[in-house]
Scaffold this active site. Sequence first.
Site, PDB file in Angstrom:
ATOM      1  N   LYS A 170       0.817  -1.200   0.000  1.00 52.35           N
ATOM      2  CA  LYS A 170       0.000   0.000   0.000  1.00 52.35           C
ATOM      3  C   LYS A 170       0.859   1.260   0.000  1.00 52.35           C
ATOM      4  O   LYS A 170       0.389   2.345  -0.318  1.00 52.35           O
ATOM      5  CB  LYS A 170      -0.879   0.044   1.270  1.00 52.35           C
ATOM      6  N   GLY A 171       2.097   1.117   0.418  1.00 52.70           N
ATOM      7  CA  GLY A 171       2.941   2.280   0.689  1.00 52.70           C
ATOM      8  C   GLY A 171       3.106   3.238  -0.478  1.00 52.70           C
ATOM      9  O   GLY A 171       3.304   4.436  -0.288  1.00 52.70           O
ATOM     10  N   GLU A 219       7.718   2.816  -5.934  1.00 50.39           N
ATOM     11  CA  GLU A 219       7.805   2.358  -4.540  1.00 50.39           C
ATOM     12  C   GLU A 219       7.925   3.540  -3.582  1.00 50.39           C
ATOM     13  O   GLU A 219       8.404   4.608  -3.964  1.00 50.39           O
ATOM     14  CB  GLU A 219       9.040   1.468  -4.361  1.00 50.39           C
ATOM     15  N   ASP A 220       7.496   3.320  -2.345  1.00 49.20           N
ATOM     16  CA  ASP A 220       7.728   4.326  -1.313  1.00 49.20           C
ATOM     17  C   ASP A 220       9.136   4.199  -0.751  1.00 49.20           C
ATOM     18  O   ASP A 220       9.816   5.191  -0.526  1.00 49.20           O
ATOM     19  CB  ASP A 220       6.679   4.233  -0.192  1.00 49.20           C
ATOM     20  N   ASP A 262      14.345  -0.840   1.125  1.00 51.65           N
ATOM     21  CA  ASP A 262      15.008  -1.068   2.416  1.00 51.65           C
ATOM     22  C   ASP A 262      16.097  -2.118   2.195  1.00 51.65           C
ATOM     23  O   ASP A 262      17.203  -1.786   1.774  1.00 51.65           O
ATOM     24  CB  ASP A 262      13.911  -1.546   3.389  1.00 51.65           C
ATOM     25  N   PHE A 305      13.737   3.593  11.554  1.00 51.15           N
ATOM     26  CA  PHE A 305      12.368   3.264  11.171  1.00 51.15           C
ATOM     27  C   PHE A 305      11.601   4.559  10.912  1.00 51.15           C
ATOM     28  O   PHE A 305      11.531   5.422  11.783  1.00 51.15           O
ATOM     29  CB  PHE A 305      11.685   2.449  12.272  1.00 51.15           C
ATOM     30  N   VAL A 306      11.041   4.689   9.734  1.00 46.14           N
ATOM     31  CA  VAL A 306      10.363   5.932   9.371  1.00 46.14           C
ATOM     32  C   VAL A 306       8.901   5.690   9.004  1.00 46.14           C
ATOM     33  O   VAL A 306       8.527   4.601   8.572  1.00 46.14           O
ATOM     34  CB  VAL A 306      11.068   6.652   8.190  1.00 46.14           C
ATOM     35  N   ASP A 345       3.946   3.124   7.052  1.00 44.69           N
ATOM     36  CA  ASP A 345       3.127   2.952   8.246  1.00 44.69           C
ATOM     37  C   ASP A 345       3.889   2.335   9.410  1.00 44.69           C
ATOM     38  O   ASP A 345       4.951   1.743   9.247  1.00 44.69           O
ATOM     39  CB  ASP A 345       1.951   2.021   7.940  1.00 44.69           C
ATOM     40  N   ARG A 379       0.367   6.663   7.652  1.00 48.84           N
ATOM     41  CA  ARG A 379       0.624   6.699   6.211  1.00 48.84           C
ATOM     42  C   ARG A 379       0.286   8.056   5.598  1.00 48.84           C
ATOM     43  O   ARG A 379       0.875   8.462   4.614  1.00 48.84           O
ATOM     44  CB  ARG A 379      -0.214   5.639   5.483  1.00 48.84           C
TER      45      ARG A 379
HETATM   46  C1  PRP Z   1       7.481  -1.905   2.153  1.00 47.12           C
HETATM   47  C2  PRP Z   1       7.770  -1.093   0.890  1.00 47.12           C
HETATM   48  C3  PRP Z   1       8.422  -2.091  -0.008  1.00 47.12           C
HETATM   49  C4  PRP Z   1       9.134  -3.016   0.952  1.00 47.12           C
HETATM   50  C5  PRP Z   1      10.573  -2.644   0.972  1.00 47.12           C
HETATM   51  O1  PRP Z   1       6.269  -2.529   2.040  1.00 47.12           O
HETATM   52  O2  PRP Z   1       6.599  -0.565   0.326  1.00 47.12           O
HETATM   53  O3  PRP Z   1       7.482  -2.780  -0.797  1.00 47.12           O
HETATM   54  O4  PRP Z   1       8.566  -2.838   2.246  1.00 47.12           O
HETATM   55  O5  PRP Z   1      11.286  -3.482   1.841  1.00 47.12           O
HETATM   56  P1  PRP Z   1      12.548  -4.320   1.356  1.00 47.12           P
HETATM   57  O6  PRP Z   1      13.403  -3.442   0.496  1.00 47.12           O
HETATM   58  O7  PRP Z   1      13.243  -4.644   2.666  1.00 47.12           O
HETATM   59  O8  PRP Z   1      12.090  -5.538   0.663  1.00 47.12           O
HETATM   60  P2  PRP Z   1       5.525  -3.266   3.262  1.00 47.12           P
HETATM   61  O9  PRP Z   1       5.854  -4.730   3.229  1.00 47.12           O
HETATM   62  O10 PRP Z   1       5.831  -2.543   4.543  1.00 47.12           O
HETATM   63  O11 PRP Z   1       3.983  -3.129   2.876  1.00 47.12           O
HETATM   64  P3  PRP Z   1       3.082  -1.791   2.733  1.00 47.12           P
HETATM   65  O12 PRP Z   1       3.589  -1.046   1.519  1.00 47.12           O
HETATM   66  O13 PRP Z   1       1.691  -2.320   2.534  1.00 47.12           O
HETATM   67  O14 PRP Z   1       3.237  -0.990   4.001  1.00 47.12           O
END
Ligand code: PRP
Length: 178
Positions: free
Chosen positions: A42-43, A98-99, A102, A151-152, A158, A164
């Site tokens: 969802k991010g 992507e948001d 990581d 952690f942001v 979220d 969010r």
């Molecule tokens: C977050 C973000 C990426 C992923 C990045 O999604 O949107 O898709 O984590 O992490 P990585 O580089 O360590 O793989 P999340 O799983 O938190 O789901 P969300 O977008 O629904 O919050």
Amino acid sequence: MGHDLEKVLVTEEQINARLTEMAAEIDADYAGRELLLVGVLKGAVMVMADLSRRLHHDVEMDWMAVSSYGSGTKSSGVVRILKDLDCDVTGRDVLIVEDIVDTGLTLSWLIANLRSRGAHSVEVATMLRKPGEARVPVEVAYVGFDIPGEFVVGYGLDYNQRYRTLPFVGTLAPHVYA
Ligand code: PRP
């Protein structure tokens, strides 16, 4: 929710200015080509809405929702599709939106997955990246901001599904985790 926040890492003004620059780069790079934006739920909702509206390109938009398998850690690298694309990416120029990148594990899997479906090209645009957390190398064509490994939340990100909708990116006060 102001008392839940510790500090602001990226302001709303910084985000907006960077989005305009990123959109100009994308418009130039894809001149004369059709572009399919793929948002990762969802991010990515916020960056998708704000970036796509700055493009002069006539783009198509589609969405995927993915989740890491079982283990409890957020990114195991083994990804399951919760919602797949509605469209066929064969021969298409795809830009994943992507948001945050990581560990890079989600994105690395997603890029390979879309390439295996026969996309003509697969590139990535992300608002945030944590270079210090990378576990696999992922080439990201468009990056808003590199940030530390804290952690942001905010701008799509979220904590337990909250925060969010903050228009900026910040860190949470320790009492929120307690
Ligand atoms: C977050 C973000 C990426 C992923 C990045 O999604 O949107 O898709 O984590 O992490 P990585 O580089 O360590 O793989 P999340 O799983 O938190 O789901 P969300 O977008 O629904 O919050």
